[in-house]
Design a protein around this motif. Structure first.
Motif, PDB file in Angstrom:
ATOM      1  N   ASN A 289      -8.252  -2.816   3.200  1.00 23.51           N
ATOM      2  CA  ASN A 289      -6.342  -1.928   3.918  1.00 23.51           C
ATOM      3  C   ASN A 289      -5.612  -2.773   3.095  1.00 23.51           C
ATOM      4  O   ASN A 289      -4.682  -1.784   2.888  1.00 23.51           O
ATOM      5  CB  ASN A 289      -6.826  -2.588   5.818  1.00 23.51           C
ATOM      6  N   ARG A 290      -6.096  -3.614   2.652  1.00 23.49           N
ATOM      7  CA  ARG A 290      -4.545  -3.899   1.670  1.00 23.49           C
ATOM      8  C   ARG A 290      -4.604  -3.424   0.282  1.00 23.49           C
ATOM      9  O   ARG A 290      -3.242  -3.065  -0.011  1.00 23.49           O
ATOM     10  CB  ARG A 290      -4.971  -5.277   1.630  1.00 23.49           C
ATOM     11  N   ALA A 291      -5.973  -3.575   0.091  1.00 21.67           N
ATOM     12  CA  ALA A 291      -6.028  -2.473  -1.478  1.00 21.67           C
ATOM     13  C   ALA A 291      -6.045  -1.015  -1.170  1.00 21.67           C
ATOM     14  O   ALA A 291      -5.562  -0.099  -2.344  1.00 21.67           O
ATOM     15  CB  ALA A 291      -7.361  -3.076  -1.599  1.00 21.67           C
ATOM     16  N   ARG A 292      -6.042  -0.463   0.026  1.00 20.83           N
ATOM     17  CA  ARG A 292      -5.851   0.951   0.132  1.00 20.83           C
ATOM     18  C   ARG A 292      -4.829   1.392  -0.096  1.00 20.83           C
ATOM     19  O   ARG A 292      -3.789   2.008  -0.519  1.00 20.83           O
ATOM     20  CB  ARG A 292      -6.375   1.593   1.477  1.00 20.83           C
ATOM     21  N   GLN A 293      -3.642   0.569   1.135  1.00 20.15           N
ATOM     22  CA  GLN A 293      -2.607   0.297   1.402  1.00 20.15           C
ATOM     23  C   GLN A 293      -1.647   0.304   0.030  1.00 20.15           C
ATOM     24  O   GLN A 293      -0.748   1.152  -0.499  1.00 20.15           O
ATOM     25  CB  GLN A 293      -1.926  -0.358   2.304  1.00 20.15           C
ATOM     26  N   SER A 294      -2.310  -0.533  -1.114  1.00 20.81           N
ATOM     27  CA  SER A 294      -1.404  -1.354  -2.287  1.00 20.81           C
ATOM     28  C   SER A 294      -1.480   0.563  -3.039  1.00 20.81           C
ATOM     29  O   SER A 294      -1.096   0.630  -4.064  1.00 20.81           O
ATOM     30  CB  SER A 294      -1.819  -1.904  -2.917  1.00 20.81           C
ATOM     31  N   ALA A 295      -2.680   1.319  -3.491  1.00 23.30           N
ATOM     32  CA  ALA A 295      -2.865   2.238  -3.837  1.00 23.30           C
ATOM     33  C   ALA A 295      -2.219   3.336  -3.211  1.00 23.30           C
ATOM     34  O   ALA A 295      -1.719   3.829  -4.233  1.00 23.30           O
ATOM     35  CB  ALA A 295      -4.641   2.435  -3.760  1.00 23.30           C
ATOM     36  N   ILE A 296      -2.262   3.137  -2.185  1.00 23.92           N
ATOM     37  CA  ILE A 296      -1.386   4.750  -1.674  1.00 23.92           C
ATOM     38  C   ILE A 296       0.319   4.538  -1.670  1.00 23.92           C
ATOM     39  O   ILE A 296       0.710   5.181  -2.880  1.00 23.92           O
ATOM     40  CB  ILE A 296      -1.709   5.196  -0.124  1.00 23.92           C
ATOM     41  N   THR A 297       1.139   2.906  -2.015  1.00 21.01           N
ATOM     42  CA  THR A 297       1.840   2.838  -1.939  1.00 21.01           C
ATOM     43  C   THR A 297       2.448   3.264  -3.519  1.00 21.01           C
ATOM     44  O   THR A 297       3.308   3.593  -4.114  1.00 21.01           O
ATOM     45  CB  THR A 297       2.285   0.809  -1.959  1.00 21.01           C
ATOM     46  N   THR A 298       1.037   2.702  -4.582  1.00 20.52           N
ATOM     47  CA  THR A 298       1.120   2.598  -6.569  1.00 20.52           C
ATOM     48  C   THR A 298       1.404   4.654  -6.483  1.00 20.52           C
ATOM     49  O   THR A 298       2.327   4.750  -7.170  1.00 20.52           O
ATOM     50  CB  THR A 298      -0.062   2.704  -6.712  1.00 20.52           C
ATOM     51  N   GLU A 299       0.756   5.281  -5.854  1.00 18.26           N
ATOM     52  CA  GLU A 299       0.757   6.575  -6.292  1.00 18.26           C
ATOM     53  C   GLU A 299       2.134   7.353  -5.407  1.00 18.26           C
ATOM     54  O   GLU A 299       2.268   8.182  -5.871  1.00 18.26           O
ATOM     55  CB  GLU A 299      -0.598   7.820  -5.236  1.00 18.26           C
ATOM     56  N   ILE A 300       2.405   6.931  -4.473  1.00 19.44           N
ATOM     57  CA  ILE A 300       4.199   7.542  -3.567  1.00 19.44           C
ATOM     58  C   ILE A 300       5.050   6.980  -5.046  1.00 19.44           C
ATOM     59  O   ILE A 300       5.789   7.722  -4.940  1.00 19.44           O
ATOM     60  CB  ILE A 300       4.222   6.900  -2.759  1.00 19.44           C
ATOM     61  N   THR A 301       4.782   5.773  -4.903  1.00 20.87           N
ATOM     62  CA  THR A 301       5.803   5.287  -6.455  1.00 20.87           C
ATOM     63  C   THR A 301       5.844   6.523  -7.594  1.00 20.87           C
ATOM     64  O   THR A 301       6.546   6.732  -8.055  1.00 20.87           O
ATOM     65  CB  THR A 301       5.811   3.954  -6.623  1.00 20.87           C
ATOM     66  N   GLU A 302       4.551   6.451  -8.254  1.00 18.06           N
ATOM     67  CA  GLU A 302       4.434   7.515  -9.105  1.00 18.06           C
ATOM     68  C   GLU A 302       4.573   8.548  -9.277  1.00 18.06           C
ATOM     69  O   GLU A 302       5.903   9.213 -10.094  1.00 18.06           O
ATOM     70  CB  GLU A 302       3.081   6.791  -9.696  1.00 18.06           C
ATOM     71  N   ILE A 303       5.028   9.356  -7.981  1.00 15.73           N
ATOM     72  CA  ILE A 303       4.905  10.594  -7.250  1.00 15.73           C
ATOM     73  C   ILE A 303       6.943  10.749  -7.776  1.00 15.73           C
ATOM     74  O   ILE A 303       6.710  11.637  -8.306  1.00 15.73           O
ATOM     75  CB  ILE A 303       4.444  11.400  -6.164  1.00 15.73           C
ATOM     76  N   THR A 304       6.917   9.821  -7.056  1.00 16.59           N
ATOM     77  CA  THR A 304       8.575   9.520  -6.760  1.00 16.59           C
ATOM     78  C   THR A 304       9.467   9.319  -8.218  1.00 16.59           C
ATOM     79  O   THR A 304      10.319  10.502  -8.303  1.00 16.59           O
ATOM     80  CB  THR A 304       9.469   7.971  -5.258  1.00 16.59           C
ATOM     81  N   GLY A 305       9.016   8.738  -9.033  1.00 16.79           N
ATOM     82  CA  GLY A 305       9.095   8.404  -9.851  1.00 16.79           C
ATOM     83  C   GLY A 305       8.900   9.607 -10.606  1.00 16.79           C
ATOM     84  O   GLY A 305      10.203  10.306 -11.639  1.00 16.79           O
ATOM     85  N   ALA A 306       7.713  10.174 -10.915  1.00 18.27           N
ATOM     86  CA  ALA A 306       7.992  11.623 -11.503  1.00 18.27           C
ATOM     87  C   ALA A 306       8.644  13.128 -10.743  1.00 18.27           C
ATOM     88  O   ALA A 306       9.510  14.208 -12.422  1.00 18.27           O
ATOM     89  CB  ALA A 306       6.412  12.524 -11.622  1.00 18.27           C
ATOM     90  N   GLN A 307       8.761  13.026  -9.960  1.00 19.52           N
ATOM     91  CA  GLN A 307      10.213  13.778  -9.618  1.00 19.52           C
ATOM     92  C   GLN A 307      11.572  13.594 -10.279  1.00 19.52           C
ATOM     93  O   GLN A 307      12.295  14.379 -10.114  1.00 19.52           O
ATOM     94  CB  GLN A 307      10.063  13.342  -7.705  1.00 19.52           C
TER      95      GLN A 307
END
Length: 311
Positions: A289-307
């Protein structure tokens, strides 16, 4: 899904399957323990009565005056009175009762360790010790270490029957009567409760007053009356019936007791394994769950940065 998450998920599934197996094995062992305890409790009453009879015979000196004779067992017929035969101890026989399988916790290792301590005492060694193994674990252990394993019996039933044990007793007594050893001990784990077993080493042969567990067999009983018997048809005829029953009760009782301890140890070991599996699964799920949450957080950060870069 990242490779690391897939690996954790596979470990979770694998551990769950292992936990299911150990849980099922625990249920089987618990059921066997419940069944054999009924047999053991009822049989102990019979064994105590046989022991009481032999004790009274010892008090009356009937064992001392029996006609032992010098004949040996032949053609499968046991020289019953030979079980009373006392002779200088050149070789010691040791009956070791273990299981045929693993997954029984410290059951086998405890019996073997304590038996080795018994052998090492009183100047016993590989040259003057004969092993009679009931159970494959003990037989394999002593064979690998160069001991003389004169007799082995594998495949004792989960709920042993008296008929199954009788040939074992006949072989043991015949080997003593044929002077393959001069004294015999039975070594096994005694069942105390579901969490505790203790090692026992009982002297089986030769049968004598000293083996009965009383400090003074010549003393009167609590009423001040010394044991005395008149026998019919003869004392030898009586002993020929009673002595085999005593030997059979001792060996069968030891095997029942050992099997009870084995099932208890197996049930405890499987419960511990199941508990450990649950702990591992809980830890892995937290890690997943921690690894999955970290992966989701990373994806959101990448999307936000790209936007933000597009704006």
């Amino acid at each position: 899904m990242p490779a690391s998450l897939q690996e954790v998920k596979r470990r979770i599934e694998s551990t769950k399957k292992t936990g299911q197996i150990t849980g099922a094995m625990q249920m089987v062992s618990t059921a066997k323990l419940s069944q054999i305890q009924k047999h053991t409790t009822s049989y102990q009453k019979y064994a105590q009565k046989i022991r009481s009879v032999i004790t009274h015979l010892a008090k009356s000196h009937l064992l001392d005056s029996a006609t032992v004779g010098s004949g040996k067992s032949q053609n499968g017929k046991i020289n019953t009175l030979g079980m009373l035969k006392q002779r200088p101890v050149k070789k010691t026989g040791v009956v070791v009762i273990t299981s045929d399988r693993g997954l029984v916790g410290s059951y086998n290792s405890n019996v073997i360790k304590q038996t080795m301590q018994l052998i090492d005492s009183d100047k016993r060694n590989k040259d003057n010790t004969v092993i009679l193994a009931i159970g494959g674990t003990g037989a394999d252990f002593f064979k690998k270490r160069g001991y003389d394993v004169e007799y082995e019996y594998r495949g004792v039933k989960d709920i042993p029957t008296f008929r199954e044990v009788r040939p074992i007793v006949n072989n043991i007594v015949a080997m003593y009567d044929n002077e393959q050893y001069d004294e015999l001990y039975v070594c096994y784990n005694h069942f105390v409760n579901t969490l505790t077993s203790v090692f026992r080493a009982e002297k089986m042969l030769p049968i004598s007053a000293e083996n009965m567990g009383s400090d003074d067999f010549n003393s009167p009983d609590e009423n001040g009356i010394a044991a005395d018997y008149e026998t019919e048809p003869s004392q030898d005829a009586i002993l020929e019936v009673v002595l085999p029953q005593y030997a059979e009760s001792l060996v069968y009782g030891a095997i029942l007791d050992a099997k009870t301890s084995e099932h208890s140890s197996s049930s405890t070991a499987m419960k511990s394994a199941s508990d450990n599996a649950r702990d591992i699964i809980s830890s892995l799920e937290l890690k997943y769950n921690r690894a999955r949450q970290s992966a989701i957080t990373t994806e959101i950060t990448e999307i936000t940065g790209a936007q933000a870069a597009l704006e």
